[in-house]
Design a protein around this motif. Structure first.
Motif, PDB file in Angstrom:
ATOM      1  N   VAL A   3       0.902  -1.366  -0.131  1.00 54.07           N
ATOM      2  CA  VAL A   3      -0.010   0.008  -0.182  1.00 54.07           C
ATOM      3  C   VAL A   3       0.892   1.351   0.007  1.00 54.07           C
ATOM      4  O   VAL A   3       0.684   2.123  -0.816  1.00 54.07           O
ATOM      5  N   ILE A   4       1.753   1.390   0.833  1.00 51.46           N
ATOM      6  CA  ILE A   4       2.791   2.420   0.956  1.00 51.46           C
ATOM      7  C   ILE A   4       4.108   2.211   0.207  1.00 51.46           C
ATOM      8  O   ILE A   4       4.605   1.161   0.765  1.00 51.46           O
ATOM      9  N   ILE A   5       4.482   2.876  -0.918  1.00 52.65           N
ATOM     10  CA  ILE A   5       5.537   2.789  -1.657  1.00 52.65           C
ATOM     11  C   ILE A   5       6.801   3.377  -1.256  1.00 52.65           C
ATOM     12  O   ILE A   5       6.503   4.599  -1.199  1.00 52.65           O
ATOM     13  N   GLY A   6       8.075   2.751  -1.065  1.00 57.83           N
ATOM     14  CA  GLY A   6       9.073   3.413  -0.807  1.00 57.83           C
ATOM     15  C   GLY A   6       9.322   4.332   0.504  1.00 57.83           C
ATOM     16  O   GLY A   6      10.202   5.196   0.491  1.00 57.83           O
ATOM     17  N   LYS A   7       8.589   3.847   1.441  1.00 61.83           N
ATOM     18  CA  LYS A   7       8.786   4.306   2.855  1.00 61.83           C
ATOM     19  C   LYS A   7       9.122   3.339   3.611  1.00 61.83           C
ATOM     20  O   LYS A   7       8.458   3.358   4.926  1.00 61.83           O
ATOM     21  N   PRO A  23       7.052  10.964  -2.349  1.00 58.30           N
ATOM     22  CA  PRO A  23       7.624  10.022  -2.883  1.00 58.30           C
ATOM     23  C   PRO A  23       8.555  10.359  -4.068  1.00 58.30           C
ATOM     24  O   PRO A  23       8.503  11.712  -4.486  1.00 58.30           O
ATOM     25  N   SER A  24       9.351   9.583  -4.776  1.00 57.70           N
ATOM     26  CA  SER A  24      10.341   9.955  -5.856  1.00 57.70           C
ATOM     27  C   SER A  24       9.589   9.912  -6.787  1.00 57.70           C
ATOM     28  O   SER A  24       8.229   9.348  -6.923  1.00 57.70           O
ATOM     29  N   ALA A  25       9.857  10.406  -8.069  1.00 59.64           N
ATOM     30  CA  ALA A  25       9.041  10.205  -9.395  1.00 59.64           C
ATOM     31  C   ALA A  25       8.900   8.957  -9.785  1.00 59.64           C
ATOM     32  O   ALA A  25       7.702   8.627 -10.342  1.00 59.64           O
ATOM     33  N   GLN A  38       4.893   4.356  -9.751  1.00 55.56           N
ATOM     34  CA  GLN A  38       4.495   2.787  -9.381  1.00 55.56           C
ATOM     35  C   GLN A  38       3.279   2.928  -8.487  1.00 55.56           C
ATOM     36  O   GLN A  38       2.329   2.086  -8.629  1.00 55.56           O
ATOM     37  N   MET A  39       2.951   4.197  -7.890  1.00 62.72           N
ATOM     38  CA  MET A  39       1.875   4.182  -7.121  1.00 62.72           C
ATOM     39  C   MET A  39       0.535   4.342  -8.211  1.00 62.72           C
ATOM     40  O   MET A  39      -0.568   3.523  -7.997  1.00 62.72           O
ATOM     41  N   LEU A  40       0.697   5.212  -9.249  1.00 62.15           N
ATOM     42  CA  LEU A  40      -0.263   5.127 -10.314  1.00 62.15           C
ATOM     43  C   LEU A  40      -0.654   3.695 -10.788  1.00 62.15           C
ATOM     44  O   LEU A  40      -1.647   3.129 -11.181  1.00 62.15           O
ATOM     45  N   ASP A  41       0.644   2.768 -11.157  1.00 59.74           N
ATOM     46  CA  ASP A  41       0.352   1.615 -11.586  1.00 59.74           C
ATOM     47  C   ASP A  41      -0.778   0.714 -10.738  1.00 59.74           C
ATOM     48  O   ASP A  41      -1.501   0.049 -10.988  1.00 59.74           O
TER      49      ASP A  41
END
Length: 312
Positions: A19-23, A176-178, A183-186
């Motif tokens: 659910v939470i990306i990159g954190k 988040p980074s770009a 990735q979040m959109l996907d």
């Protein structure tokens, strides 16, 4: 139990990362608080996933979860509950408040009045509420996640020092980074992955992990290191109010949790240094001169760490 605990914790992190990306670090810090029976203050910009993080952790542990939206008109009785007269029995009955859940999300906690904020003081420290002279225990395990936005001042009430000191640590997610945002959109293209998130642990396993934390060995020299770091916050020229003895105990326990998470049964000085900023910085009140110099509490804590002798 240590290897089992680490495996469970790694599964929780992986599950929440759906659910939470990159954190990852923020998730790990939140879990460390959970392991230490501590409460978490999440301070960050709107829309970065503060609420989603808490909901994902609650689902992963299969714990009861309740969100309390703090507003200026919410009353202490909405939080703690109240007594209502039953005409049939001729007695007063306790009606549970919103706090009666294992995981509480106190959303935008600084938007409610100091009177309502103070209704959390007892339950965050003693895991109980007192209504009309009667004491009621909250479900276990119990943890409060509170969120607040750092940039909105209109209609907000800053948390008092006594309230801040009851939070085990303060964490921030950040933007988040770009690549992470792509990735979040996907990942969110069809539906919110939080809706399909499944539990990978339970409250009983969490209780065992919490018990394991207290058994992690910590050398007397590490104890002295912990005490030295916190005491220096009380003597620092840029700090008006330093860390309390509760801060010392929280840093001690957080270092044990971080050692366990990293598959060790003993604490290293690096564990203490790693936990020092999120555990201590929100408890400090800087002097006006420090604000003029544009110093921040995390920067001051980092300078104290760099100037403190590390035990060998």
């Amino acid at each position: 139990m240590q290897k089992d605990a680490v495996a469970i914790l790694k599964n929780i992190v992986s599950n929440v990362e759906r659910v939470i990306i990159g954190k990852r670090e923020a998730i790990e810090f939140a879990l460390c608080s959970f392991m230490c029976k501590g409460h978490v203050l999440i301070e960050d910009m709107p829309g970065v996933g503060k609420t989603s993080l808490v909901a994902a952790v609650a689902k992963s542990f299969d714990c009861s979860f309740r969100r309390i939206q703090f507003t200026p008109d919410i009353l202490p009785s909405d939080i703690t509950g109240f007594s209502m007269y039953n005409q049939k029995t001729g007695e007063f009955e306790y009606k549970q408040g919103a706090i009666m859940s294992q995981i509480i999300l106190a959303d935008e906690i600084n938007r409610t009045s100091p009177k309502t904020q103070s209704s959390l003081l007892e339950v965050m420290e003693e895991n109980q509420v007192t209504v009309d002279g009667q004491t009621y225990e909250v479900p276990q395990p119990f943890i409060v996640f509170a969120t607040q936005n750092p940039i909105e001042y209109l209609g907000t009430y800053p948390l008092p020092e006594a309230q801040l000191d009851r939070f085990f640590m303060r964490i921030s997610l950040g933007y988040p980074s770009a690549d992470e945002e792509s990735q979040m959109l996907d990942r969110f293209k069809e539906e919110n992955p939080l809706k399909t998130l499944q539990a990978v642990s339970n409250a009983a396993e969490l209780a065992e992990i919490q018990e394991s934390v207290s058994k992690i060995h910590i050398d007397p020299s590490i104890n002295e290191y912990v005490v030295s770091l916190v005491r220096k916050t009380r003597e620092h020229p840029d700090i008006a109010l330093g860390g309390s003895p509760r801060a010392t105990l929280c840093l001690f326990r957080a270092a044990q949790a971080w050692a366990l998470y990293n598959e060790r049964d003993y604490v290293l000085p690096d564990d203490v240094a790693k936990m020092a900023v999120p555990v201590i910085e929100h408890r400090l009140v800087l002097r006006q001169e420090a604000r003029f110099k544009k110093l921040t509490a995390p920067e001051v804590v980092k300078s104290i760490i760099s100037q403190t002798k590390v035990p060998l």
